[in-house]
Design an enzyme around this catalytic site. Sequence first.
Site, PDB file in Angstrom:
ATOM      1  N   HIS A 116       0.827  -1.205   0.000  1.00  0.00           N
ATOM      2  CA  HIS A 116       0.000   0.000   0.000  1.00  0.00           C
ATOM      3  C   HIS A 116       0.863   1.258   0.000  1.00  0.00           C
ATOM      4  O   HIS A 116       0.452   2.296  -0.528  1.00  0.00           O
ATOM      5  CB  HIS A 116      -0.931  -0.020   1.200  1.00  0.00           C
ATOM      6  CG  HIS A 116      -2.115  -0.913   0.993  1.00  0.00           C
ATOM      7  ND1 HIS A 116      -2.968  -1.270   2.003  1.00  0.00           N
ATOM      8  CD2 HIS A 116      -2.582  -1.526  -0.114  1.00  0.00           C
ATOM      9  CE1 HIS A 116      -3.918  -2.055   1.521  1.00  0.00           C
ATOM     10  NE2 HIS A 116      -3.691  -2.224   0.241  1.00  0.00           N
ATOM     11  N   GLU A 136     -14.949 -13.017 -20.020  1.00  0.00           N
ATOM     12  CA  GLU A 136     -13.828 -13.343 -19.142  1.00  0.00           C
ATOM     13  C   GLU A 136     -13.540 -14.836 -19.075  1.00  0.00           C
ATOM     14  O   GLU A 136     -12.461 -15.231 -18.617  1.00  0.00           O
ATOM     15  CB  GLU A 136     -14.105 -12.846 -17.718  1.00  0.00           C
ATOM     16  CG  GLU A 136     -14.313 -11.361 -17.604  1.00  0.00           C
ATOM     17  CD  GLU A 136     -14.709 -10.964 -16.201  1.00  0.00           C
ATOM     18  OE1 GLU A 136     -13.802 -10.616 -15.419  1.00  0.00           O
ATOM     19  OE2 GLU A 136     -15.913 -11.007 -15.880  1.00  0.00           O
ATOM     20  N   ASP A 174      -8.773 -12.287 -16.511  1.00  0.00           N
ATOM     21  CA  ASP A 174      -9.391 -13.577 -16.233  1.00  0.00           C
ATOM     22  C   ASP A 174      -9.434 -14.469 -17.466  1.00  0.00           C
ATOM     23  O   ASP A 174      -9.279 -15.689 -17.367  1.00  0.00           O
ATOM     24  CB  ASP A 174     -10.808 -13.383 -15.678  1.00  0.00           C
ATOM     25  CG  ASP A 174     -10.817 -13.258 -14.155  1.00  0.00           C
ATOM     26  OD1 ASP A 174      -9.878 -13.758 -13.521  1.00  0.00           O
ATOM     27  OD2 ASP A 174     -11.755 -12.657 -13.613  1.00  0.00           O
ATOM     28  N   CYS A 196     -10.757  -4.313 -21.463  1.00  0.00           N
ATOM     29  CA  CYS A 196     -10.547  -3.509 -20.258  1.00  0.00           C
ATOM     30  C   CYS A 196      -9.564  -4.139 -19.285  1.00  0.00           C
ATOM     31  O   CYS A 196      -9.352  -3.629 -18.195  1.00  0.00           O
ATOM     32  CB  CYS A 196     -11.872  -3.236 -19.553  1.00  0.00           C
ATOM     33  SG  CYS A 196     -12.707  -4.724 -18.961  1.00  0.00           S
TER      34      CYS A 196
END
Length: 552
Positions: A193, A431, A455, A502
């Site tokens: 993070h 996907e 995916d 995408c």
Amino acid sequence: MSVRLQGVAAAPGLALGRAALWHPRAGHGPEAPGDGAAPGDPEQAMARYREAARHVRAELESLQQVVAGRAGTEAAAILGAQALMAEDPELAAEVERLLRHGTPLARAVREAGEAMAALLDALQDPYLRQRAADVRDVTGRIAAALAGGEEAPPAPYEDTVLIAPEIPPSAVARLDVGRVRAIVTAGGGATSHAALLAKGLGIPAVMGCSGVLEAATEGDAVAVDGDAGSVLVRPEPAEEEAFRRRVARAAEEAAGLARLRDLPAVTAYGRKVMLAANLARAAEARAALEAGAEGVGLFRTEFLFLDRPDLPGEEEQFAEYRAVAEAMAPRPVVIRTLDIGGDKFLPALPLPREENPFLGWRGIRLWLDREDLAVPQIRALLRAARHGEVHILLPMVADVSEVRRARALIERVRAGLGEAAGPYKLGIMVEVPAAALAADRLAAEAEFFSIGTNDLVQYTLAADRGNPKVAALSDPLHPAVLRLIDMTVRAAHARGIPVAVCGDAAGDPRVIPALVALGVDELSMPPAAIPAAKRQVRSLTEADVQAAIRGL
């Protein structure tokens, strides 16, 4: 003599500056009065703990607002999650248990945090493992607050290169971005993070750079390459001059890309390709427009649901969807319905344990089964559609029946809303190989397709891209993947509907020529990737794209 070191490229960019060494003491400073070896009154200690936790939560919430304005709400959400964590009841209960066993307060906070972090470290899910660093960050801040306050990261020079053993996310958020040119840490990695916040703030970062603490001394000149993950300490004059020339060239290139913002993405042989942005929050729309996005190709709604103890209601969702629709209008905004399961989980929605969650109850399967999730989201989406061009995208579709059920549900909700509902288009994500193989049938049920290559590649090649042992197999240019994309595009165009990509492949310069060659109509990617993609598309010749799929 110069010292060249190699770490992990964590946030892109080049920087030249002077070393400021930092050994953060957050949570490891001297015990506050009354926190020594002798046990005190547990009730008084817990009162002090709760006050410190409230103080830390307020600080983190304030930082969240600052970071949202500077780096976008996806990066700022990290601090929002930490703010909630500061007053976590399970953490407080463990602190109280340790206090009643005679553990001094600050030590109890650290030990409770470490116990919770160790549980998260042991999990397989990388997202949850990352929460371990957040727990240590938050409990370190609480312990530091008890000890009199947390030390801020230093920025002693106009061109500071901050060097530390590791840097917690909250410390990145507190950096003086006007003076800190780069971050180098001995530990940590590209998926942390802290790295995500550094990217959002535009600060080049190299992490996992072993030996940097021994090589650098305070004030040393340091050249940081956040793209390659390399660090040069005390560069020789010739090395420093060469690096300065690289920095100047990078600045010129960025200016050149910026000039392309308002130009269309048209190949050298005249084919138009739409370039859109993948977003997670409405606040990111400004960055998308500045990058030259022609719309939003994927708005991930799950970020509204993550890192919170409750589920967002209809009004909260409506406000977010309306904001992105208005910000991008009249450009289209494709909003994906809630996509959880697999590698995405919600604290407010515990899911049953599955042996293989990637092949289980996820995406549209879960969403259709849980109308308490689906209906408020549909209502919010349809209401937002009155404020811009909103398209609804269904994830993980494998069968025509799922699309028909989803449309029937949407139409039922739409009838109930009456004039409060706006017009919409319904699309499906391709996907899984089944969707590509049945694309001709699915095209009769939808207004557009969006190919999720992450995916699709994973399911086609049976290779988890997050598993380092098989990640090399996860290649979007594999002939099997390209043939499935080709089938999808041909079936869609036969029905007169457009196809977007995408997934990560949409912004990958290795893959873009092949996608253009296969007839993909739209590429959607992170805003920062759009300028370079536009330059590449505008330079593509017919020979380039034909070469990309030769032998397919």
